[in-house]
Design a protein around this motif. Structure first.
Motif, PDB file in Angstrom:
ATOM      1  N   ILE A 148      -7.040 -19.153  -6.795  1.00  0.00           N
ATOM      2  CA  ILE A 148      -6.412 -19.227  -8.114  1.00  0.00           C
ATOM      3  C   ILE A 148      -6.484 -17.843  -8.739  1.00  0.00           C
ATOM      4  N   SER A 149      -5.355 -17.363  -9.197  1.00  0.00           N
ATOM      5  CA  SER A 149      -5.274 -16.042  -9.811  1.00  0.00           C
ATOM      6  C   SER A 149      -4.820 -16.180 -11.259  1.00  0.00           C
ATOM      7  N   ASN A 150      -5.553 -15.550 -12.168  1.00  0.00           N
ATOM      8  CA  ASN A 150      -5.153 -15.514 -13.570  1.00  0.00           C
ATOM      9  C   ASN A 150      -4.228 -14.314 -13.746  1.00  0.00           C
ATOM     10  N   ASP A 151      -2.954 -14.579 -13.947  1.00  0.00           N
ATOM     11  CA  ASP A 151      -1.932 -13.539 -14.072  1.00  0.00           C
ATOM     12  C   ASP A 151      -1.582 -13.237 -15.525  1.00  0.00           C
ATOM     13  N   SER A 152      -2.355 -13.761 -16.461  1.00  0.00           N
ATOM     14  CA  SER A 152      -2.028 -13.686 -17.882  1.00  0.00           C
ATOM     15  C   SER A 152      -1.859 -12.260 -18.389  1.00  0.00           C
ATOM     16  N   ALA A 153      -2.680 -11.333 -17.911  1.00  0.00           N
ATOM     17  CA  ALA A 153      -2.604  -9.954 -18.393  1.00  0.00           C
ATOM     18  C   ALA A 153      -1.238  -9.338 -18.120  1.00  0.00           C
ATOM     19  N   GLN A 154      -0.582  -9.781 -17.045  1.00  0.00           N
ATOM     20  CA  GLN A 154       0.748  -9.259 -16.711  1.00  0.00           C
ATOM     21  C   GLN A 154       1.817  -9.770 -17.672  1.00  0.00           C
ATOM     22  N   HIS A 155       1.471 -10.772 -18.480  1.00  0.00           N
ATOM     23  CA  HIS A 155       2.434 -11.396 -19.379  1.00  0.00           C
ATOM     24  C   HIS A 155       2.049 -11.236 -20.850  1.00  0.00           C
ATOM     25  N   ALA A 156       1.102 -10.355 -21.116  1.00  0.00           N
ATOM     26  CA  ALA A 156       0.654 -10.142 -22.497  1.00  0.00           C
ATOM     27  C   ALA A 156       1.836  -9.754 -23.373  1.00  0.00           C
ATOM     28  N   PHE A 214      -0.822 -18.498 -14.404  1.00  0.00           N
ATOM     29  CA  PHE A 214      -1.650 -18.566 -13.204  1.00  0.00           C
ATOM     30  C   PHE A 214      -0.803 -18.682 -11.950  1.00  0.00           C
ATOM     31  N   SER A 215      -1.405 -18.288 -10.816  1.00  0.00           N
ATOM     32  CA  SER A 215      -0.841 -18.509  -9.486  1.00  0.00           C
ATOM     33  C   SER A 215      -1.889 -19.251  -8.680  1.00  0.00           C
ATOM     34  N   VAL A 216      -1.449 -20.229  -7.889  1.00  0.00           N
ATOM     35  CA  VAL A 216      -2.369 -20.924  -6.995  1.00  0.00           C
ATOM     36  C   VAL A 216      -1.813 -20.905  -5.582  1.00  0.00           C
ATOM     37  N   THR A 217      -2.692 -20.709  -4.634  1.00  0.00           N
ATOM     38  CA  THR A 217      -2.392 -20.855  -3.220  1.00  0.00           C
ATOM     39  C   THR A 217      -3.326 -21.944  -2.714  1.00  0.00           C
ATOM     40  N   VAL A 218      -2.738 -23.018  -2.213  1.00  0.00           N
ATOM     41  CA  VAL A 218      -3.526 -24.164  -1.768  1.00  0.00           C
ATOM     42  C   VAL A 218      -3.108 -24.535  -0.352  1.00  0.00           C
ATOM     43  N   GLU A 219      -4.101 -24.651   0.528  1.00  0.00           N
ATOM     44  CA  GLU A 219      -3.881 -25.204   1.858  1.00  0.00           C
ATOM     45  C   GLU A 219      -4.638 -26.518   1.914  1.00  0.00           C
ATOM     46  N   SER A 220      -3.942 -27.594   2.250  1.00  0.00           N
ATOM     47  CA  SER A 220      -4.571 -28.913   2.277  1.00  0.00           C
ATOM     48  C   SER A 220      -3.874 -29.819   3.283  1.00  0.00           C
ATOM     49  N   ASP A 237      -2.638 -32.518 -17.616  1.00  0.00           N
ATOM     50  CA  ASP A 237      -2.975 -32.297 -19.024  1.00  0.00           C
ATOM     51  C   ASP A 237      -3.156 -30.820 -19.333  1.00  0.00           C
ATOM     52  N   LEU A 238      -3.625 -30.038 -18.364  1.00  0.00           N
ATOM     53  CA  LEU A 238      -3.736 -28.589 -18.587  1.00  0.00           C
ATOM     54  C   LEU A 238      -2.351 -27.958 -18.700  1.00  0.00           C
ATOM     55  N   LEU A 239      -1.418 -28.418 -17.876  1.00  0.00           N
ATOM     56  CA  LEU A 239      -0.048 -27.900 -17.940  1.00  0.00           C
ATOM     57  C   LEU A 239       0.618 -28.275 -19.262  1.00  0.00           C
ATOM     58  N   ALA A 240       0.254 -29.414 -19.807  1.00  0.00           N
ATOM     59  CA  ALA A 240       0.847 -29.861 -21.066  1.00  0.00           C
ATOM     60  C   ALA A 240       0.258 -29.150 -22.276  1.00  0.00           C
ATOM     61  N   THR A 241      -0.977 -28.655 -22.146  1.00  0.00           N
ATOM     62  CA  THR A 241      -1.650 -28.124 -23.332  1.00  0.00           C
ATOM     63  C   THR A 241      -2.113 -26.679 -23.240  1.00  0.00           C
ATOM     64  N   ARG A 242      -2.533 -26.213 -22.070  1.00  0.00           N
ATOM     65  CA  ARG A 242      -3.183 -24.904 -22.007  1.00  0.00           C
ATOM     66  C   ARG A 242      -2.553 -23.908 -21.039  1.00  0.00           C
ATOM     67  N   ILE A 243      -1.786 -24.385 -20.080  1.00  0.00           N
ATOM     68  CA  ILE A 243      -1.167 -23.484 -19.093  1.00  0.00           C
ATOM     69  C   ILE A 243       0.319 -23.386 -19.389  1.00  0.00           C
ATOM     70  N   HIS A 244       0.802 -22.162 -19.570  1.00  0.00           N
ATOM     71  CA  HIS A 244       2.223 -21.950 -19.846  1.00  0.00           C
ATOM     72  C   HIS A 244       3.028 -21.842 -18.551  1.00  0.00           C
ATOM     73  N   ALA A 245       2.475 -21.156 -17.546  1.00  0.00           N
ATOM     74  CA  ALA A 245       3.217 -20.921 -16.314  1.00  0.00           C
ATOM     75  C   ALA A 245       2.278 -21.029 -15.125  1.00  0.00           C
ATOM     76  N   LEU A 246       2.797 -21.647 -14.048  1.00  0.00           N
ATOM     77  CA  LEU A 246       2.009 -21.815 -12.819  1.00  0.00           C
ATOM     78  C   LEU A 246       2.902 -21.573 -11.617  1.00  0.00           C
ATOM     79  N   ALA A 247       2.585 -20.536 -10.856  1.00  0.00           N
ATOM     80  CA  ALA A 247       3.278 -20.268  -9.585  1.00  0.00           C
ATOM     81  C   ALA A 247       2.474 -20.940  -8.483  1.00  0.00           C
ATOM     82  N   ILE A 248       3.157 -21.649  -7.586  1.00  0.00           N
ATOM     83  CA  ILE A 248       2.482 -22.470  -6.578  1.00  0.00           C
ATOM     84  C   ILE A 248       2.925 -22.051  -5.170  1.00  0.00           C
TER      85      ILE A 248
END
Length: 96
Positions: free
Chosen positions: A30-38, A51-57, A78-89
């Motif tokens: 999981i990478s916090n990319d927020s600084a790139q979007h300040a 944020f960006s996530v790379t998941v192998e499952s 719930d995090l996507l609805a309230t606290r996360i603006h963008a998520l790359a998967i």
């Protein structure tokens, strides 16, 4: 007696816990990319909005990209609805 307000847990910790429980990943990054979007739209000033996530499952085996992303979005709903603006998967099954 009033208890002092505690800061919310870092979103990365919550994301990791939820994805571990839902998907039992063999690899999770999981990478916090927020600084790139300040200063951009969706930046709430917390430093925890993009944020960006790379998941192998193994849970992704036989699923297409959209179905894989839905599993991740459900785990973090719930995090996507309230606290996360963008998520790359990036979601893969073992061996891909």
């Amino acid at each position: 007696m009033n208890q002092p307000a505690t800061a919310p847990r870092p979103i990365v910790d919550e994301m990791r816990e939820r994805l571990d429980a839902a998907l039992v990943p063999t690899n999770l990054h999981i990478s916090n990319d927020s600084a790139q979007h300040a200063g951009h739209m969706g930046d709430d000033g917390t430093g925890e909005s993009h944020f960006s996530v790379t998941v192998e499952s193994a849970a992704f085996t036989g699923l297409n990209r959209v179905a894989r992303q839905r599993l991740i979005n459900t785990a973090l709903a719930d995090l996507l609805a309230t606290r996360i603006h963008a998520l790359a998967i990036r979601a893969t099954a073992p061996g891909e």
